[in-house]
Design an enzyme around this catalytic site. Structure first.
Site, PDB file in Angstrom:
ATOM      1  N   ALA A  49       0.793  -1.241   0.000  1.00  0.00           N
ATOM      2  CA  ALA A  49       0.000   0.000   0.000  1.00  0.00           C
ATOM      3  C   ALA A  49       0.816   1.277   0.000  1.00  0.00           C
ATOM      4  O   ALA A  49       0.256   2.355  -0.030  1.00  0.00           O
ATOM      5  CB  ALA A  49      -0.897   0.011   1.238  1.00  0.00           C
ATOM      6  N   SER A  50       2.148   1.164   0.042  1.00  0.00           N
ATOM      7  CA  SER A  50       2.928   2.361   0.361  1.00  0.00           C
ATOM      8  C   SER A  50       3.449   3.141  -0.823  1.00  0.00           C
ATOM      9  O   SER A  50       4.016   4.211  -0.643  1.00  0.00           O
ATOM     10  CB  SER A  50       4.119   1.950   1.241  1.00  0.00           C
ATOM     11  OG  SER A  50       4.915   1.016   0.535  1.00  0.00           O
ATOM     12  N   LEU A 141       1.521  -6.023  -4.534  1.00  0.00           N
ATOM     13  CA  LEU A 141       2.918  -6.227  -4.127  1.00  0.00           C
ATOM     14  C   LEU A 141       3.842  -6.284  -5.331  1.00  0.00           C
ATOM     15  O   LEU A 141       3.510  -6.882  -6.355  1.00  0.00           O
ATOM     16  CB  LEU A 141       3.057  -7.570  -3.427  1.00  0.00           C
ATOM     17  CG  LEU A 141       2.990  -7.648  -1.910  1.00  0.00           C
ATOM     18  CD1 LEU A 141       3.549  -8.975  -1.443  1.00  0.00           C
ATOM     19  CD2 LEU A 141       3.757  -6.531  -1.281  1.00  0.00           C
ATOM     20  N   ALA A 142       4.991  -5.697  -5.194  1.00  0.00           N
ATOM     21  CA  ALA A 142       6.070  -5.936  -6.159  1.00  0.00           C
ATOM     22  C   ALA A 142       7.322  -6.113  -5.319  1.00  0.00           C
ATOM     23  O   ALA A 142       7.639  -5.269  -4.479  1.00  0.00           O
ATOM     24  CB  ALA A 142       6.224  -4.758  -7.112  1.00  0.00           C
ATOM     25  N   TYR A 227       0.091  -6.928 -15.933  1.00  0.00           N
ATOM     26  CA  TYR A 227       0.517  -6.171 -17.119  1.00  0.00           C
ATOM     27  C   TYR A 227       0.671  -7.143 -18.271  1.00  0.00           C
ATOM     28  O   TYR A 227       1.260  -8.209 -18.110  1.00  0.00           O
ATOM     29  CB  TYR A 227       1.846  -5.446 -16.859  1.00  0.00           C
ATOM     30  CG  TYR A 227       2.248  -4.561 -18.008  1.00  0.00           C
ATOM     31  CD1 TYR A 227       1.600  -3.347 -18.216  1.00  0.00           C
ATOM     32  CD2 TYR A 227       3.238  -4.947 -18.913  1.00  0.00           C
ATOM     33  CE1 TYR A 227       1.929  -2.533 -19.290  1.00  0.00           C
ATOM     34  CE2 TYR A 227       3.576  -4.138 -19.985  1.00  0.00           C
ATOM     35  CZ  TYR A 227       2.920  -2.933 -20.170  1.00  0.00           C
ATOM     36  OH  TYR A 227       3.252  -2.132 -21.238  1.00  0.00           O
ATOM     37  N   TYR A 237       9.023  -8.806 -21.280  1.00  0.00           N
ATOM     38  CA  TYR A 237       8.031  -8.617 -20.216  1.00  0.00           C
ATOM     39  C   TYR A 237       6.978  -9.725 -20.286  1.00  0.00           C
ATOM     40  O   TYR A 237       7.114 -10.777 -19.664  1.00  0.00           O
ATOM     41  CB  TYR A 237       7.410  -7.214 -20.321  1.00  0.00           C
ATOM     42  CG  TYR A 237       6.820  -6.691 -19.042  1.00  0.00           C
ATOM     43  CD1 TYR A 237       6.109  -7.520 -18.178  1.00  0.00           C
ATOM     44  CD2 TYR A 237       6.955  -5.349 -18.676  1.00  0.00           C
ATOM     45  CE1 TYR A 237       5.563  -7.030 -16.993  1.00  0.00           C
ATOM     46  CE2 TYR A 237       6.408  -4.853 -17.479  1.00  0.00           C
ATOM     47  CZ  TYR A 237       5.709  -5.700 -16.660  1.00  0.00           C
ATOM     48  OH  TYR A 237       5.173  -5.218 -15.494  1.00  0.00           O
ATOM     49  N   LYS A 246       2.729 -13.396 -14.094  1.00  0.00           N
ATOM     50  CA  LYS A 246       1.401 -12.788 -14.251  1.00  0.00           C
ATOM     51  C   LYS A 246       0.386 -13.838 -14.706  1.00  0.00           C
ATOM     52  O   LYS A 246      -0.774 -13.810 -14.297  1.00  0.00           O
ATOM     53  CB  LYS A 246       1.456 -11.611 -15.231  1.00  0.00           C
ATOM     54  CG  LYS A 246       2.282 -10.428 -14.721  1.00  0.00           C
ATOM     55  CD  LYS A 246       1.694  -9.858 -13.441  1.00  0.00           C
ATOM     56  CE  LYS A 246       2.442  -8.647 -12.909  1.00  0.00           C
ATOM     57  NZ  LYS A 246       2.066  -8.294 -11.542  1.00  0.00           N
ATOM     58  N   THR A 277       7.257   3.499 -11.835  1.00  0.00           N
ATOM     59  CA  THR A 277       7.274   3.142 -10.412  1.00  0.00           C
ATOM     60  C   THR A 277       8.667   2.610 -10.069  1.00  0.00           C
ATOM     61  O   THR A 277       9.480   2.349 -10.961  1.00  0.00           O
ATOM     62  CB  THR A 277       6.230   2.045 -10.068  1.00  0.00           C
ATOM     63  OG1 THR A 277       6.657   0.795 -10.622  1.00  0.00           O
ATOM     64  CG2 THR A 277       4.851   2.382 -10.595  1.00  0.00           C
TER      65      THR A 277
HETATM   66  P1  NAI Z   1       5.980  -0.540  -6.170  1.00  0.00           P
HETATM   67  O1  NAI Z   1       7.366  -1.012  -6.074  1.00  0.00           O
HETATM   68  O2  NAI Z   1       5.730   0.907  -6.344  1.00  0.00           O
HETATM   69  O3  NAI Z   1       5.165  -1.006  -4.842  1.00  0.00           O
HETATM   70  C1  NAI Z   1       5.305  -2.258  -4.298  1.00  0.00           C
HETATM   71  C2  NAI Z   1       4.652  -2.318  -2.928  1.00  0.00           C
HETATM   72  O4  NAI Z   1       4.897  -3.615  -2.373  1.00  0.00           O
HETATM   73  C3  NAI Z   1       5.206  -1.321  -1.900  1.00  0.00           C
HETATM   74  O5  NAI Z   1       4.149  -0.845  -1.091  1.00  0.00           O
HETATM   75  C4  NAI Z   1       6.147  -2.173  -1.043  1.00  0.00           C
HETATM   76  O6  NAI Z   1       6.336  -1.699   0.292  1.00  0.00           O
HETATM   77  C5  NAI Z   1       5.360  -3.473  -1.039  1.00  0.00           C
HETATM   78  N1  NAI Z   1       6.165  -4.637  -0.686  1.00  0.00           N
HETATM   79  C6  NAI Z   1       7.222  -5.170  -1.345  1.00  0.00           C
HETATM   80  N2  NAI Z   1       7.663  -6.273  -0.700  1.00  0.00           N
HETATM   81  C7  NAI Z   1       6.870  -6.428   0.392  1.00  0.00           C
HETATM   82  C8  NAI Z   1       6.809  -7.378   1.438  1.00  0.00           C
HETATM   83  N3  NAI Z   1       7.653  -8.406   1.520  1.00  0.00           N
HETATM   84  N4  NAI Z   1       5.854  -7.210   2.401  1.00  0.00           N
HETATM   85  C9  NAI Z   1       4.995  -6.171   2.366  1.00  0.00           C
HETATM   86  N5  NAI Z   1       4.996  -5.263   1.377  1.00  0.00           N
HETATM   87  C10 NAI Z   1       5.919  -5.388   0.413  1.00  0.00           C
HETATM   88  O7  NAI Z   1       5.280  -1.415  -7.307  1.00  0.00           O
HETATM   89  P2  NAI Z   1       4.163  -1.149  -8.418  1.00  0.00           P
HETATM   90  O8  NAI Z   1       4.825  -0.865  -9.703  1.00  0.00           O
HETATM   91  O9  NAI Z   1       3.105  -0.226  -7.892  1.00  0.00           O
HETATM   92  O10 NAI Z   1       3.576  -2.627  -8.556  1.00  0.00           O
HETATM   93  C11 NAI Z   1       2.401  -3.090  -7.934  1.00  0.00           C
HETATM   94  C12 NAI Z   1       1.759  -4.137  -8.831  1.00  0.00           C
HETATM   95  O11 NAI Z   1       1.322  -3.502 -10.047  1.00  0.00           O
HETATM   96  C13 NAI Z   1       2.712  -5.275  -9.259  1.00  0.00           C
HETATM   97  O12 NAI Z   1       2.010  -6.494  -9.284  1.00  0.00           O
HETATM   98  C14 NAI Z   1       3.075  -4.877 -10.687  1.00  0.00           C
HETATM   99  O13 NAI Z   1       3.461  -5.966 -11.471  1.00  0.00           O
HETATM  100  C15 NAI Z   1       1.753  -4.282 -11.149  1.00  0.00           C
HETATM  101  N6  NAI Z   1       1.833  -3.453 -12.354  1.00  0.00           N
HETATM  102  C16 NAI Z   1       2.767  -2.465 -12.481  1.00  0.00           C
HETATM  103  C17 NAI Z   1       2.865  -1.744 -13.671  1.00  0.00           C
HETATM  104  C18 NAI Z   1       3.903  -0.665 -13.832  1.00  0.00           C
HETATM  105  O14 NAI Z   1       4.093  -0.194 -14.974  1.00  0.00           O
HETATM  106  N7  NAI Z   1       4.550  -0.253 -12.771  1.00  0.00           N
HETATM  107  C19 NAI Z   1       1.945  -1.989 -14.801  1.00  0.00           C
HETATM  108  C20 NAI Z   1       0.932  -2.968 -14.506  1.00  0.00           C
HETATM  109  C21 NAI Z   1       0.912  -3.691 -13.341  1.00  0.00           C
END
Ligand code: NAI
Length: 398
Positions: A49-50, A141-142, A227, A237, A246, A277
């Protein structure tokens, strides 16, 4: 007074401006508030969520739909003047303060979401303090690593191609370099590791634990961001290790749908658009695709940041009337990115890019860099410098 320095290694941001992070959270809240309210969920759990998509989801649902939220994330607080912690730490705090001002519950759990203990702590909180069952669970989560909660074994994900190496241009934002990268095909171990970390297993474990504890409301929805992309990024990807992970989430959605059937619940894969991101910045070649895509989409008026995209997903699609699904039942807000003109123009543009012109206005490098900087609290709109000490930061509670 602390000085905040933007410190970039490759495409990884190490520096943070806590006050800038707070201002960005406030900017995103303003964006949502300016759109008005919508009827949506009331009790939401967001795992991851962060930052970026997860944070945007929390902001949209709290300030658009008046939802109480629980956010789980893995972030670090300040240690000393040289180590101020991570941006997500400050995002969590800024969000909680703003939500509480509006009378909303905003509980932060900062811990490893992959562990059984984490899940049980969240469940206990829902049972005893949250004031009701959860009607939406968002899995955002990522991560690069995951420790299996049963075996204790730690797995690492690898963003790699399958079968053949991929060669193409990439960008290094630390030194504004445009260079040719070769991405080797993944080994069997790397494929298995990526599935374990970025696949749907942990999503399923969360949903099983929440269901078992009877903390899911009748009609509960759970979303997971995916994605798919296009031929321009498929080799590394969608057609690579991440694509396999995915696809595993697609499969787990079916299992979760069966699990939730008796409480009329639903698991929904949301195929989201490409955004800047922390996670996406380290995907090889992806920044080049982004600076082409963003240029084209900005000109067409369709470029979105995470808050714009996520707010449209929930306000207009999930809880609105404009949902578009594909034949596999996935929600497709990425249709603007996949638009055939947009893709054709992006392809033509990125084929023209080279070391001399990639930062010029033929592409959107400046936008990518600004969006990347904002993730760590730099280059944030409406930011006003203030005096702050390490003690002030340490006194902040998440
Ligand atoms: P991000 O890196 O900005 O956020 C990831 C979040 O996961 C953060 O809140 C982090 O604290 C949390 N996290 C990581 N490891 C953790 C753990 N062990 N325990 C608790 N929290 C944990 O990532 P983003 O890009 O927002 O990705 C989120 C989702 O969206 C992923 O599934 C990604 O594949 C998907 N996505 C991203 C796209 C992009 O272009 N960035 C496009 C489409 C989907």
């Amino acid at each position: 007074m602390l000085e905040f320095k933007q410190n970039i290694r490759g495409n990884v941001a190490l520096g943070v401006n806590p006050l800038g992070c707070k201002q960005e959270v406030l900017n995103e809240i303003d964006y949502v508030k300016n759109k008005g309210t919508f009827a949506g969920p009331k009790k939401v759990l967001i795992i991851g969520a962060s930052s970026s998509y997860g944070l945007a989801t929390r902001i949209s649902l709290a300030f658009g739909a008046g939802a109480d939220t629980i956010g789980v994330s893995f972030e670090k607080g300040p240690k000393n003047e040289r180590n101020l912690g991570t941006a997500g730490w400050y995002n969590n705090i800024a969000f909680r303060e703003a939500a509480e001002k509006e009378g909303l519950i905003a509980k932060n759990f900062v811990q490893d979401a992959f562990s059984h203990e984490s899940k049980q702590e969240v469940i206990e909180y829902i049972k005893n303090e949250f004031g009701g069952k959860v009607d939406l669970v968002v899995y955002s989560l990522a991560s690069g690593r995951r420790t299996d909660p049963d075996t204790g074994e730690t797995y690492t994900s690898a963003i790699k191609a399958l079968g053949e190496p991929v060669v193409g241009p990439n960008i290094n934002m630390q030194n504004q370099d445009f260079y040719t990268e070769t991405l080797e095909p993944a080994t069997e171990e790397e494929i298995a590791g990526t599935l374990k970390v970025m696949g749907g297993e942990d999503w399923q474990l969360w949903m099983e634990a929440l269901k078992e504890a009877d903390v899911l409301a009748d009609g509960v929805l759970t979303t997971n961001y995916s994605y798919l992309g296009t031929e321009l990024n498929r080799p590394y990807y969608g057609g690579g290790t991440l694509g396999l992970a995915k696809a595993d989430c697609d499969e787990k959605a079916k299992t979760i749908n069966a699990l939730l059937a008796d409480i009329n619940g639903k698991a929904q894969i949301v195929v989201a658009t490409a955004v800047t991101t922390k996670a996406s910045s380290v995907i090889p070649f992806f920044p080049v695709y982004c600076i082409g895509l963003y240029k084209v989409m900005t000109e067409k008026g369709t470029h979105e940041t995470p808050i714009m995209h996520i707010d449209r997903i929930y306000r207009d699609m999930v809880y609105g009337t404009k949902a578009e699904y594909d034949e596999a039942g996935r929600l497709r807000p990425d249709s603007w990115e996949l638009d055939s003109d947009t893709q054709a123009e992006t392809k033509a543009l990125i084929e023209k890019l080279n070391g001399e012109n990639f930062t010029s206005e033929i592409a959107a490098y400046d936008l990518l860099y600004k969006e990347f900087s904002i993730l760590s609290g730099f280059m944030v709109d409406n930011y006003v410098e203030q005096e702050v000490t390490i003690e002030d930061l340490k006194a902040l509670e998440y």
